[in-house]
Enzyme design. Sequence first.
Site, PDB file in Angstrom:
ATOM      1  N   HIS A  86       0.682  -1.128   0.078  1.00 47.17           N
ATOM      2  CA  HIS A  86      -0.242   0.338  -0.140  1.00 47.17           C
ATOM      3  C   HIS A  86       0.861   1.285   0.013  1.00 47.17           C
ATOM      4  CE1 HIS A  86      -3.725   2.000   1.322  1.00 47.17           C
ATOM      5  NE2 HIS A  86      -2.689   3.119   1.583  1.00 47.17           N
ATOM      6  N   HIS A 107       1.575   5.478  -1.743  1.00 49.82           N
ATOM      7  CA  HIS A 107       1.006   6.764  -2.516  1.00 49.82           C
ATOM      8  C   HIS A 107       2.675   7.257  -3.253  1.00 49.82           C
ATOM      9  CE1 HIS A 107      -2.873   6.442  -1.014  1.00 49.82           C
ATOM     10  NE2 HIS A 107      -2.315   5.840   0.474  1.00 49.82           N
ATOM     11  N   LEU A 108       2.532   7.455  -4.412  1.00 50.68           N
ATOM     12  CA  LEU A 108       3.650   7.831  -4.788  1.00 50.68           C
ATOM     13  C   LEU A 108       3.076   9.135  -5.454  1.00 50.68           C
ATOM     14  CD1 LEU A 108       5.315   4.680  -6.998  1.00 50.68           C
ATOM     15  CD2 LEU A 108       5.696   6.369  -5.200  1.00 50.68           C
ATOM     16  N   ARG A 109       2.255   9.337  -6.121  1.00 46.42           N
ATOM     17  CA  ARG A 109       1.691  11.034  -6.068  1.00 46.42           C
ATOM     18  C   ARG A 109       2.512  10.895  -8.070  1.00 46.42           C
ATOM     19  NH1 ARG A 109      -1.618  11.251  -2.053  1.00 46.42           N
ATOM     20  NH2 ARG A 109      -0.219  11.724   0.090  1.00 46.42           N
ATOM     21  N   ASN A 112      -4.840   7.462  -5.914  1.00 48.60           N
ATOM     22  CA  ASN A 112      -5.005   8.602  -5.203  1.00 48.60           C
ATOM     23  C   ASN A 112      -4.743   9.690  -6.203  1.00 48.60           C
ATOM     24  OD1 ASN A 112      -3.912   8.021  -3.781  1.00 48.60           O
ATOM     25  ND2 ASN A 112      -4.873   9.018  -2.295  1.00 48.60           N
ATOM     26  N   LYS A 115      -9.108  -0.265  -5.781  1.00 47.59           N
ATOM     27  CA  LYS A 115      -9.147   0.300  -4.040  1.00 47.59           C
ATOM     28  C   LYS A 115     -10.154   0.866  -3.878  1.00 47.59           C
ATOM     29  CE  LYS A 115      -7.809   1.655  -0.733  1.00 47.59           C
ATOM     30  NZ  LYS A 115      -6.441   2.538  -0.157  1.00 47.59           N
ATOM     31  N   HIS A 124     -10.783   1.044   1.772  1.00 50.20           N
ATOM     32  CA  HIS A 124      -9.959   1.901   2.706  1.00 50.20           C
ATOM     33  C   HIS A 124     -11.631   1.962   3.836  1.00 50.20           C
ATOM     34  CE1 HIS A 124      -8.278   5.919   4.412  1.00 50.20           C
ATOM     35  NE2 HIS A 124      -9.641   5.864   5.414  1.00 50.20           N
ATOM     36  N   HIS A 153      -4.574  -1.092   5.360  1.00 48.41           N
ATOM     37  CA  HIS A 153      -4.287  -0.533   6.558  1.00 48.41           C
ATOM     38  C   HIS A 153      -5.460  -0.531   7.948  1.00 48.41           C
ATOM     39  CE1 HIS A 153      -7.206   2.808   5.669  1.00 48.41           C
ATOM     40  NE2 HIS A 153      -6.178   3.157   3.854  1.00 48.41           N
ATOM     41  N   ASP A 196       1.249   2.875   3.406  1.00 49.06           N
ATOM     42  CA  ASP A 196       0.324   3.515   3.408  1.00 49.06           C
ATOM     43  C   ASP A 196       1.209   5.033   3.075  1.00 49.06           C
ATOM     44  OD1 ASP A 196      -1.154   5.052   2.788  1.00 49.06           O
ATOM     45  OD2 ASP A 196      -2.396   5.267   4.863  1.00 49.06           O
ATOM     46  N   HIS A 208       3.333  14.819   1.832  1.00 52.96           N
ATOM     47  CA  HIS A 208       2.961  15.684   1.700  1.00 52.96           C
ATOM     48  C   HIS A 208       3.982  16.568   1.624  1.00 52.96           C
ATOM     49  CE1 HIS A 208      -1.364  14.780   1.509  1.00 52.96           C
ATOM     50  NE2 HIS A 208      -1.122  13.260   2.285  1.00 52.96           N
ATOM     51  N   ALA A 261      -2.691  18.092   6.332  1.00 50.85           N
ATOM     52  CA  ALA A 261      -2.868  16.693   4.629  1.00 50.85           C
ATOM     53  C   ALA A 261      -2.366  15.991   6.180  1.00 50.85           C
ATOM     54  CB  ALA A 261      -2.267  17.281   3.987  1.00 50.85           C
TER      55      ALA A 261
END
Length: 333
Positions: A13, A15-17, A41, A95, A132, A166, A238, A242, A253
């Site tokens: 899980h 997040h790489l943006r 996302n 997801k 989620h 998570h 996860d 940011h 955030a």
Amino acid sequence: MTTLTLQSPLDMHLHLRQDAMLKAVAPLTAETFAGAVIMPNLVPPVDSLERLQWYKKEILAATGRDDFEPYMTLFFRSYTREELEAAKPHIIGIKLYPAGITTNSEGGVSQIDQAEPTIRLMEELGIPLMIHGESNGFVMDRETEFLSIYQRLAERFPRLKIIMEHITTAGALALLNQFENLHATVTVQHLIITLDDVAGGMLDPHLFCKPIAKRPEDRTALAHAAVSAHPKLSLGTDSAPHPQHKKECCGCAAGVFTAPIALQLLAGLFEENDALDKLQAFVSDNAQRIYGVKPPAKTVTLEKKPFTIPASYGDVVPMWAGRTIPWSVTSVE
Ligand code: NCD
Ligand code: ZN
């Protein structure tokens, strides 16, 4: 010197943006992980095969190495059978976010019943559903309130592989044990911290994430499951970067950045619990079995040698910046 060798660590899980953030953080994960499940996302979300293929290319370009596999996910919406059949070879799962529950989830699901036709197709086609799992209730109760939805989905779709993403509570762990088709990921921070670390003393925005860290007994239950290599539980950091100004401000955030320090922190936790021999299962073997993946070969060696967590990685402040922790990554082959 105590050393520990891990084969092909996986982060289920992540997040790489995109754009500059992607370029900054993707190499940090690819350094010590052989693969990661990439969250969809973005703004707008990754909800078409075309966009997913574009995103995967961007990720591969940002990591610039062939010993890291991004396992792609689509953002849940109503999909047709044709769309799902076309996407299946390119994704590890889909997801689902309840609408508005976390960062960039505005386009998520507001009525779980309305999601059922697509979920039924996913079950039929063998596409895992990652969730989620939070309600929009009182912040400490959101995961607990969602457990009845997990249970209903597990009962109604017995052949659907459902990943409780998570998890943060002892109750979620108990439900995980009740249904064969439920699996779970857990982050590093939820094995180590409680709400006290976030907001019990001086507020630490770099420990603020969704779901929020919970009670000591939750942390203990999760850590016990992880260090005993619970077969249905995998690491999903996860890690959610940011920029510093979005964390150190009013309206912080949600998201904790742990990608470059996750394995070092886990080595410390597993060692404290006399369970270093269980870390391989938690960071790779369980996931390989649950998701049916064969990651690229990568051997990561850690040593019990103090490591001071950097104040920042570019514009992103990690969990526990500036702290010295007992384990370091010393080689990657
Ligand atoms: C994640 C993010 O920043 O994208 N934030 C978080 O607190 N975990 C979204 C998510 O996974 O909830
Ligand atoms: Zn996430």
